[in-house]
Design an enzyme around this catalytic site. Structure first.
Site, mmCIF file in Angstrom:
data_model
loop_
_atom_site.group_PDB
_atom_site.id
_atom_site.type_symbol
_atom_site.label_atom_id
_atom_site.label_comp_id
_atom_site.label_asym_id
_atom_site.label_seq_id
_atom_site.Cartn_x
_atom_site.Cartn_y
_atom_site.Cartn_z
ATOM 1 N N ASP A 179 -73.956 -32.671 -31.895
ATOM 2 C CA ASP A 179 -72.858 -33.563 -32.251
ATOM 3 C C ASP A 179 -71.905 -32.877 -33.228
ATOM 4 O O ASP A 179 -72.346 -32.190 -34.154
ATOM 5 C CB ASP A 179 -73.471 -34.809 -32.919
ATOM 6 C CG ASP A 179 -72.475 -35.916 -33.128
ATOM 7 O OD1 ASP A 179 -71.845 -36.341 -32.147
ATOM 8 O OD2 ASP A 179 -72.314 -36.365 -34.283
ATOM 9 N N GLU A 187 -70.750 -30.104 -28.895
ATOM 10 C CA GLU A 187 -69.557 -30.951 -28.739
ATOM 11 C C GLU A 187 -68.445 -30.279 -29.543
ATOM 12 O O GLU A 187 -68.436 -30.332 -30.770
ATOM 13 C CB GLU A 187 -69.832 -32.352 -29.288
ATOM 14 C CG GLU A 187 -68.638 -33.279 -29.095
ATOM 15 C CD GLU A 187 -68.592 -34.452 -30.078
ATOM 16 O OE1 GLU A 187 -67.964 -35.455 -29.752
ATOM 17 O OE2 GLU A 187 -69.168 -34.338 -31.181
HETATM 18 C C1 NOJ Z 1 -69.449 -37.715 -31.583
HETATM 19 C C2 NOJ Z 1 -70.268 -38.707 -30.830
HETATM 20 O O1 NOJ Z 1 -70.158 -38.447 -29.462
HETATM 21 C C3 NOJ Z 1 -69.736 -40.058 -31.215
HETATM 22 O O2 NOJ Z 1 -70.247 -41.088 -30.408
HETATM 23 C C4 NOJ Z 1 -70.047 -40.292 -32.673
HETATM 24 O O3 NOJ Z 1 -69.470 -41.517 -33.080
HETATM 25 C C5 NOJ Z 1 -69.476 -39.178 -33.543
HETATM 26 N N1 NOJ Z 1 -69.709 -37.874 -32.994
HETATM 27 C C6 NOJ Z 1 -70.061 -39.213 -34.932
HETATM 28 O O4 NOJ Z 1 -71.391 -38.793 -34.912
#
Ligand code: NOJ
Length: 512
Positions: free
Chosen positions: A203, A261
C-alpha cells in the site's frame, strides 16, 4: 529466470464484499475459501486480498492495529491457513496487502505515543506553529480531505503536539527514519511469508519516506484521492532505501512477489521502483486513468510498456480496483458502458505482463449510487460531504437468487446494500448464459493462459488500436464511432457481436 507472476492473472478480493460465511453481513476469509471453485473456473492464478489484519476499520483495514493477526471480522489465523491450503491445492496463489506507510491510531505504538511524549519517535509528531502552537506544522493536506495534521491533547490535558496523517486521522504516518519501524516490518513480512503467503501488494508504496524538514506544498491541491508528481508528500528519494530493504527480505522467499501501489505518473520516476533490487511489480494506473478514447488508450498502453521496459520489469494492467469508479460506469454506464468495459477487458488481457481483475469486474458490475446514510468511506466525512468516496465500487458481489442479498450472505442487512435490480448480474444467472460477461471473462482468461499466440513480450501496433503480440495474437479495439473492417484471420473471441464481417464501435476482437 521465469517467474509465476510474469503472465499471471491476479484476482483482487475485497474481503468485505466477496462472500459472507457467518451471516454478519460482511464478507470474510471462509467466504473466500467457499468461493475458490468459482475462482478456479475463472482461471485466475493468484488472489490479492485487501487487508485482513486486526483493525478498527476506520478505512476498512488500511488502519492496522496488529499487523500480525487476522481481524475477527474476517476470521482468524486458522481461517487464513484454511484459505492458503485450499487455494494452493487448486494451484491458486494468495497475496496479501501490506500497509507500511501508517498504522491505526489504535496500534499499541500510537497509544503509547499519546500517553508518553518521550515515545513518539515511531510517528511524525511536531510542535505547531504560531505563538500557542495552534497552527499545523506545515500546509499539507490529507488525501482524504482536510488537513494532514491533527493536534493531540497531552496527558496533562493541555493542547499539545500535532501528528501527521496523509490519510484519515485514525491512520498516523510512521516515521521511516526510525530503525525500529524497519525491524517491525521485517517481522510482519516473515510472519506471513513463513505461513505460506505468496507475496504482498504494498500500500502507498510511493509514500513512507518524508522529505527532510517537511517543507510546505508549493501548490496545495485539495482534490481528494489525488497526488501530483511534484508533491512533497510522496515519491521522496529515500523511499527507495525502504524498497531495497523490503526486497532483501523477499529475496529469502524467492517465489514470493512484491507488487507496489505506485501512484507516480512519470515513466522515469515509476521505473525507479522496479529496479532489480526493489519491487517485482508496480501497479501502473494509466489504463485506469484513460478515458474511453483511442488516443488516450494507446498512449496509456505505450507509456505503461515504456515505463516497465525502462527497468526491464514486467508490465502490469488493471482497469479498476476498490479505490476507483467501476469501469462500466466510467465508460458511460448502461449497455454502452458495459460494451466498452468488455472491449477494454479484451485489450487488457491481450497485453503482455500481469493483469489484475477486481472482484465483480467479471460480472460487469456498475458503480452504485448509494444513499448518504450508508456511506462509510472516510472521504465522505473528511471532505465535508462534498465527495462521496469509494463505497460505490465496493458493494458486495451478487451470487444467486432473485432478491438481495443474492446469496452473498444469509443476512439481508449487508454492510452496504446491494441494488434490488442486480438479479440478472448474479453469478448463477450469468453461468446459464453463454453470452454473459462472466462467460466472456472465463473464455478470455482461459485463452490467454492456454494459447501460444499470447507468447512473447512487447506489442506491435498495426493500425489505429490494433496490435499484434510476437506469438501472433492480433487484438483490434474499435473506440471510434463507425464500424471497422474485420482483419483476416480466425476469430478467437469478440467482446460483442461482430456485424456483417465488421467490428462495430465499442467492440474488441482477438484473431490469430
Ligand atoms: C491505498 C488503498 O488502496 C486505499 O484503499 C487506502 O485508503 C489508502 N491506500 C490508505 O491506506
Amino acid at each position: 529466470m521465469a517467474t509465476w507472476w510474469e503472465h499471471a492473472v491476479f484476482y483482487q478480493v475485497y474481503p468485505r464484499s466477496f462472500r459472507d460465511s457467518n451471516g454478519d453481513g460482511v464478507g470474510d476469509l471462509d467466504g473466500v475459501t467457499a468461493g475458490l471453485d468459482y475462482l478456479s473456473s475463472l482461471g485466475v492464478d493468484a488472489l490479492w486480498l485487501n487487508p485482513v489484519m486486526v483493525s478498527p476499520m476506520a478505512d476498512h483495514g488500511y488502519d492496522v492495529a496488529d499487523p500480525r493477526d487476522v481481524d475477527p471480522l474476517f476470521g482468524d489465523l486458522d481461517a487464513l491457513d484454511r484459505l492458503l491450503d485450499s487455494a494452493h491445492a487448486r494451484g491458486i496463489r494468495i497475496t496479501m496487502d501490506l500497509v507500511p506507510n501508517h498504522t491505526s491510531s489504535a496500534h499499541p505504538w500510537f497509544v503509547e505515543a499519546l500517553a508518553n511524549p518521550a515515545r513518539r519517535d515511531r510517528y511524525i509528531f511536531r510542535d505547531g506553529r504560531g505563538p500557542d502552537g495552534s497552527v499545523p506544522p506545515n500546509n499539507w493536506v490529507s488525501i482524504f480531505g482536510g488537513p494532514a495534521w491533527t493536534r493531540v491533547t497531552e496527558p496533562d490535558g493541555t493542547p499539545g503536539q500535532w501528528y501527521l496523517h496523509l490519510f484519515d486521522a485514525a491512520q498516523p504516518d510512521l516515521n521511516w527514519d526510525n530503525p525500529e519501524v524497519f525491524d517491525d516490518l521485517e517481522k510482519t513480512l516473515r510472519f506471513w511469508l513463513d505461513r505460506g503467503v505468496d507475496g504482498f501488494r504494498i500500500d502507498v508504496a510511493h509514500g513512507m519516506a518524508k522529505p527532510p524538514g517537511l517543507p510546505d506544498m508549493s501548490v496545495v491541491d485539495t482534490a481528494v484521492l489525488r497526488n501530483s508528481d511534484d508533491d512533497p508528500r510522496f515519491d521522496n528519494e529515500s523511499v527507495h532505501d525502504i524498497h531495497r530493504f523490503i526486497r532483501t527480505v523477499f529475496d529469502d522467499y524467492p517465489d514470493a512477489v512484491a507488487v507496489g501501489e505506485v501512484w507516480v505518473r512519470g515513466n522515469e520516476q515509476f521505473a525507479k521502483y522496479l529496479r532489480p533490487d526493489e519491487l517485482h511489480l508496480g501497479f501502473n494506473f494509466r489504463l485506469v486513468q484513460a478515458d474511453y478514447d483511442a488516443d488516450e488508450i494507446r498512449d496509456a498502453i505505450d507509456n505503461a510498456l515504456a515505463a516497465a521496459a525502462l527497468a526491464g520489469a514486467t508490465p502490469t494492467w488493471t482497469l479498476s480496483n476498490h479505490d476507483v469508479e467501476r469501469e462500466v460506469t466510467r465508460y458511460g454506464g448502461g449497455a454502452r458502458g458495459l460494451a466498452r468495459a468488455r472491449a477494454m477487458a479484451l485489450v487488457m488481457l491481450a497485453l503482455p505482463g500481469a493483469v489484475f481483475i477486481y472482484n465483480g469486474e467479471e460480472l460487469g458490475l456498475p458503480n452504485v449510487e448509494l444513499p448518504d446514510a450508508v456511506l462509510q468511506d472516510p472521504v465522505w466525512e473528511r471532505s465535508g460531504h462534498t465527495e462521496r468516496g469509494r463505497d460505490g465500487c465496493r458493494v458486495p458481489m451478487p451470487w444467486q437468487g432473485s432478491e438481495a442479498p443474492f446469496g452473498f450472505s444469509t443476512n439481508p442487512d449487508t454492510w452496504l446494500p446491494i441494488p434490488a435490480n442486480w438479479a440478472t448480474l448474479t453469478v448463477a444467472h450469468q453461468e446459464h448464459d453463454p453470452d454473459s460477461t462472466l462467460a466472456f471473462y472465463r473464455r478470455a482468461v482461459q485463452l490467454r493462459s492456454s494459447r501460444s499466440e499470447f507468447g512473447g513480450n512487447g506489442i506491435d501496433w498495426l493500425d489505429g488500436l490494433t496490435f499484434r503480440r510476437p506469438g501472433g495474437l492480433v487484438c483490434v479495439l474499435n473506440a471510434g464511432a463507425t464500424a471497422l473492417p474485420l482483419p483476416a484471420g480466425e476469430v478467437l473471441l469478440a467482446s460483442g457481436p461482430l456485424v456483417d464481417g465488421t467490428v462495430p464501435p465499442d467492440t474488441a476482437v482477438w484473431l490469430v
